[in-house]
Design a protein around this motif. Structure first.
Motif, PDB file in Angstrom:
ATOM      1  N   ILE A  17       0.928  -1.342   0.234  1.00  0.00           N
ATOM      2  CA  ILE A  17      -0.039   0.009  -0.102  1.00  0.00           C
ATOM      3  C   ILE A  17       0.909   1.321   0.166  1.00  0.00           C
ATOM      4  N   TYR A  18       1.859   1.142   0.806  1.00  0.00           N
ATOM      5  CA  TYR A  18       2.958   2.342   0.751  1.00  0.00           C
ATOM      6  C   TYR A  18       3.343   2.693  -0.524  1.00  0.00           C
ATOM      7  N   LYS A  19       3.996   1.759  -1.174  1.00  0.00           N
ATOM      8  CA  LYS A  19       4.560   1.587  -2.616  1.00  0.00           C
ATOM      9  C   LYS A  19       3.329   2.187  -3.599  1.00  0.00           C
ATOM     10  N   MET A  20       2.367   1.912  -3.515  1.00  0.00           N
ATOM     11  CA  MET A  20       1.359   2.357  -4.402  1.00  0.00           C
ATOM     12  C   MET A  20       0.970   3.884  -4.286  1.00  0.00           C
ATOM     13  N   PHE A  21       1.049   4.349  -2.983  1.00  0.00           N
ATOM     14  CA  PHE A  21       0.593   5.777  -2.568  1.00  0.00           C
ATOM     15  C   PHE A  21       2.120   6.466  -2.592  1.00  0.00           C
ATOM     16  N   LYS A  22       3.163   5.990  -2.868  1.00  0.00           N
ATOM     17  CA  LYS A  22       4.294   6.442  -2.458  1.00  0.00           C
ATOM     18  C   LYS A  22       4.599   7.776  -3.047  1.00  0.00           C
ATOM     19  N   SER A  23       4.100   8.013  -4.199  1.00  0.00           N
ATOM     20  CA  SER A  23       4.391   9.555  -4.830  1.00  0.00           C
ATOM     21  C   SER A  23       3.460  10.481  -3.961  1.00  0.00           C
ATOM     22  N   PHE A  24       2.507  10.042  -3.605  1.00  0.00           N
ATOM     23  CA  PHE A  24       1.820  11.084  -2.835  1.00  0.00           C
ATOM     24  C   PHE A  24       2.341  11.298  -1.528  1.00  0.00           C
ATOM     25  N   ILE A  25       2.538  10.418  -1.022  1.00  0.00           N
ATOM     26  CA  ILE A  25       3.417  10.364   0.392  1.00  0.00           C
ATOM     27  C   ILE A  25       4.632  11.072   0.293  1.00  0.00           C
ATOM     28  N   LEU A  26       5.356  10.895  -0.850  1.00  0.00           N
ATOM     29  CA  LEU A  26       6.764  11.699  -0.786  1.00  0.00           C
ATOM     30  C   LEU A  26       6.516  12.932  -1.163  1.00  0.00           C
ATOM     31  N   LEU A  27       5.337  13.370  -1.836  1.00  0.00           N
ATOM     32  CA  LEU A  27       5.086  14.762  -2.088  1.00  0.00           C
ATOM     33  C   LEU A  27       4.847  15.655  -1.141  1.00  0.00           C
ATOM     34  N   PHE A  28       3.934  14.721  -0.130  1.00  0.00           N
ATOM     35  CA  PHE A  28       3.618  15.522   1.241  1.00  0.00           C
ATOM     36  C   PHE A  28       4.742  15.645   2.217  1.00  0.00           C
ATOM     37  N   ARG A  29       5.726  14.386   2.453  1.00  0.00           N
ATOM     38  CA  ARG A  29       6.533  14.604   3.373  1.00  0.00           C
ATOM     39  C   ARG A  29       7.927  15.461   2.853  1.00  0.00           C
ATOM     40  N   GLY A  30       8.120  15.431   1.531  1.00  0.00           N
ATOM     41  CA  GLY A  30       9.163  16.098   1.121  1.00  0.00           C
ATOM     42  C   GLY A  30       9.104  17.617   0.588  1.00  0.00           C
ATOM     43  N   TRP A  31       7.803  17.989   0.587  1.00  0.00           N
ATOM     44  CA  TRP A  31       7.423  19.439   0.324  1.00  0.00           C
ATOM     45  C   TRP A  31       8.425  20.474   0.966  1.00  0.00           C
ATOM     46  N   LYS A  32       8.789  20.477   2.300  1.00  0.00           N
ATOM     47  CA  LYS A  32       9.609  21.209   2.925  1.00  0.00           C
ATOM     48  C   LYS A  32      10.950  21.264   2.277  1.00  0.00           C
ATOM     49  N   THR A  33      11.558  20.086   2.213  1.00  0.00           N
ATOM     50  CA  THR A  33      12.812  19.572   1.664  1.00  0.00           C
ATOM     51  C   THR A  33      12.805  20.310   0.211  1.00  0.00           C
ATOM     52  N   TYR A  34      11.812  20.214  -0.606  1.00  0.00           N
ATOM     53  CA  TYR A  34      11.942  20.430  -1.981  1.00  0.00           C
ATOM     54  C   TYR A  34      11.829  22.164  -1.986  1.00  0.00           C
ATOM     55  N   MET A  35      11.144  22.740  -1.133  1.00  0.00           N
ATOM     56  CA  MET A  35      10.784  24.089  -1.405  1.00  0.00           C
ATOM     57  C   MET A  35      11.992  25.002  -0.835  1.00  0.00           C
ATOM     58  N   LYS A  36      12.788  24.396   0.027  1.00  0.00           N
ATOM     59  CA  LYS A  36      13.908  25.058   0.524  1.00  0.00           C
ATOM     60  C   LYS A  36      15.093  25.431  -0.267  1.00  0.00           C
ATOM     61  N   TYR A  37      15.175  24.889  -1.728  1.00  0.00           N
ATOM     62  CA  TYR A  37      15.908  24.927  -2.662  1.00  0.00           C
ATOM     63  C   TYR A  37      15.563  26.379  -3.519  1.00  0.00           C
ATOM     64  N   ASP A  38      16.480  27.003  -4.055  1.00  0.00           N
ATOM     65  CA  ASP A  38      16.118  28.129  -4.665  1.00  0.00           C
ATOM     66  C   ASP A  38      15.768  27.730  -6.298  1.00  0.00           C
ATOM     67  N   VAL A  39      16.069  26.465  -6.584  1.00  0.00           N
ATOM     68  CA  VAL A  39      15.338  25.977  -7.692  1.00  0.00           C
ATOM     69  C   VAL A  39      13.971  25.487  -7.774  1.00  0.00           C
ATOM     70  N   ALA A  40      13.361  25.294  -6.622  1.00  0.00           N
ATOM     71  CA  ALA A  40      11.969  24.698  -6.433  1.00  0.00           C
ATOM     72  C   ALA A  40      11.107  25.653  -7.454  1.00  0.00           C
ATOM     73  N   PHE A  41      11.017  26.931  -7.434  1.00  0.00           N
ATOM     74  CA  PHE A  41      10.309  27.576  -8.446  1.00  0.00           C
ATOM     75  C   PHE A  41      10.464  27.465  -9.618  1.00  0.00           C
ATOM     76  N   ALA A  42      11.709  27.070 -10.147  1.00  0.00           N
ATOM     77  CA  ALA A  42      12.036  26.591 -11.312  1.00  0.00           C
ATOM     78  C   ALA A  42      11.423  25.227 -11.676  1.00  0.00           C
ATOM     79  N   GLY A  43      11.459  24.405 -10.758  1.00  0.00           N
ATOM     80  CA  GLY A  43      10.614  23.033 -11.014  1.00  0.00           C
ATOM     81  C   GLY A  43       9.208  23.172 -10.943  1.00  0.00           C
ATOM     82  N   LEU A  44       8.463  23.994 -10.166  1.00  0.00           N
ATOM     83  CA  LEU A  44       7.376  24.405 -10.249  1.00  0.00           C
ATOM     84  C   LEU A  44       6.872  25.078 -11.765  1.00  0.00           C
TER      85      LEU A  44
END
Length: 564
Positions: free
Chosen positions: A297-324
């Protein structure tokens, strides 16, 4: 290992890899182009069926990609490659055969069950089988192109770079030639026979690819050893070696006999355990099964869980807005996918010309990849991204102009006019007058419709865009395809720029999670695009989707500038 230092890859083994990859890439490109034509033919006048397929495919990849990758990690190499290869080709062939049956017996299926139930069932079956084929294709790609190629090249990084670059060149070549060839086949023979041709191609190529990967496996010793997460898979791979006639030396055979004896002894000891111990073992097994289920079940929803848990890590980089900004580029119907193929086909563009247009788009994209390093050296990385996005927006302005150009089917009041037309049929049935009498007395006028007159003549409002369409004007679709083709140049430059930004900015320990979040964002925006088409599936509403897509591309440019 010393084995890698001594190992030199024979030329014939390289050829086996390249030919197998070519056949696989050609089949994938042929099917991805043909499926859009098949689905639009099965639901003429609407892009909903194409959009449902695209949305379902994106959701399936998002849910099951991690599970597929984990299965490949825990499965012997040859078995994983063979199974994924056979399933992919058989499922694509089966889907093509179902398309042939539906097209050939279309009228019979429409009347077989009430409310076209049989036809709807076959449509759903086509989509399900096609998605299963896509998942099998992902498994084959991960198995052979991500795992095998590393072991084939060993520690020779130069050889790895050479082989991967040539495989990429094969991908680009098939991207140009396969749509052209498929378009000619569909154009010069009936669509249902083209489906039969694709089915035949997959059934023939599966034997050739099967033989080629087996030859590669037998000639590269490194492929026969693999680290597994479970003992079960290790035992299975040893059995696989024995079944395939791989000769082991006496020492290996003695070790295997010893291992077999140990296994037999362990089984005997298990049989002599007390009943209480068996109960404890059962509880432990149930606990293991529960943990395995939770992991699945975790692997099925891994993308959503990863997106939720790692959002702060993602946004701390200056390139985050370029990724958006990069993710915004996925929320557009202005791209060479099944949606665009279906729309262009509905506007009267032949399959032959569509194939040529897709090839032209690929050529512009390849030109962008060659121009990228030269532009980057001259103006710098960040300005190169601005140039790429700016060029894409400039090209897409032609697509926006196509919405209002002569020949455009754009009509936001299409659904209300369709309701008015249905009201005409209702009035005719109430008054007991044949529908053909009303149809023959329809007059085109720019007034509101009046349904009851002495002669029962009906004045129906027709928009200027519809009048232009009746004159078979290709100005609108020509502007749309022209802007779409040239935009590929800027799109690939922008994509390469943002990708390099992430590679340079993200620390090594967080590259995995950041890449996973970016992939999840891209996939979610792509699914949102298909959902948008499901809600507005008619060609008359496609112009609105083009305008929304243009807004999202401009939003991507804004996000990129925030990073700057």
């Amino acid at each position: 290992m010393p084995l890698h230092d001594k190992w030199k890859l024979p030329l014939k083994t390289k050829l086996y890899v390249y030919i197998s990859h070519f056949l696989s890439a050609w089949g994938d490109r042929m099917w991805s182009f043909g499926v859009g034509l098949f689905l639009i033919r099965l639901s003429p006048g609407s892009l909903r069926l194409v959009a449902i397929y695209g949305f379902s495919k994106g959701a399936s990849v998002l849910l099951f990609a991690a599970i597929i990758g984990d299965w490949i990690d825990n499965t012997p190499r040859l078995r994983a490659a063979r199974l994924s290869l056979v399933l992919q080709n058989i499922l694509v062939a089966l889907c093509a055969v179902i398309v042939f049956v539906v097209v050939w017996y279309h009228e019979t299926l429409r009347t077989l069950w009430p409310d076209e139930g049989a036809l709807t069932l076959f449509h759903a079956l086509i989509i399900v089988v096609a998605i299963l084929g896509d998942l099998a294709s992902i498994a084959r790609s991960i198995s052979v192109e991500r795992d095998w190629i590393v072991e084939i090249c060993g520690r020779d990084k130069d050889l790895l770079a050479t082989m991967t670059s040539r495989m990429r060149a094969i991908d680009l070549t098939t991207a140009i030639l396969s749509p052209v060839a498929t378009g000619q086949i569909v154009y010069f023979i009936a669509l249902q026979y083209a489906a039969v041709f694709i089915a035949g191609w997959n059934l023939v190529s599966v034997f050739i690819e099967y033989f080629l990967i087996w030859k590669v496996y037998m000639e590269v010793p490194a492929l026969k050893s693999k680290m597994f997460k479970t003992r079960k898979d290790k035992v299975e791979t040893e059995m696989l070696f024995t079944d395939e006639g791989i000769q082991l030396d006496d020492k290996d055979q003695q070790e295997k006999i010893s291992q077999a004896s140990n296994v037999a002894q362990e089984e005997t000891e298990k049989c002599t355990r007390s009943s209480s111990e068996e109960d404890d073992t059962t509880k432990e097994d149930n606990s293991v099964e529960k943990d395995a289920c939770d992991q699945c079940i975790y692997k099925m929803f891994k993308s959503f869980i990863l997106l939720f848990r790692g959002w702060k890590t993602y946004m701390k980089y200056d390139v985050a807005f370029a990724g958006l900004g990069l993710a915004c580029l996925y929320m557009t119907v202005i791209g060479f996918d099944s949606i665009t193929v279906g729309y262009a086909y509905a506007q009267g563009i032949s399959e032959s010309l569509l194939g040529v247009m897709m090839a032209a788009g690929s050529i512009f994209g390849i030109a962008g990849t060659f121009a990228y390093p030269r532009i980057q050296k001259r103006i710098g990385l960040e300005r190169t991204g601005l140039f790429g996005l700016g060029f894409e927006i400039f090209s897409l302005c032609f697509c926006v102009a196509s919405v209002f150009a002569p020949g455009s089917p754009f009509d936001l009041l299409y659904r209300t006019r369709e309701n008015d037309s249905s009201n005409i049929i209702v009035v005719s049935s109430v008054l007991g007058i044949d529908n053909s009498t009303i149809t023959s007395n329809l007059t085109v006028n720019e007034t509101m419709p009046t349904y009851i007159t002495r002669n029962l003549k009906v004045n129906v409002t027709m928009p200027p865009s519809q009048e232009a369409s009746d004159q078979t004007s290709y100005i609108s679709i020509g502007l749309f395809l022209g802007g779409l083709i040239t935009a590929r140049f800027g799109l690939w430059i922008a994509d390469l720029t943002i990708t390099q930004m992430f590679l340079q900015a993200v620390v090594e320990t967080e590259r995995g999670i950041i890449s996973g979040i970016q992939r999840s964002l891209n996939q979610l925006m792509d699914m949102l695009k298909f959902l948008m088409v499901i809600l507005a599936p008619y060609p008359q509403e496609f112009g609105l989707l083009v305008l929304i897509s243009f807004v999202f591309v401009c939003l991507g440019w804004i996000f990129y500038n925030i990073r700057i």
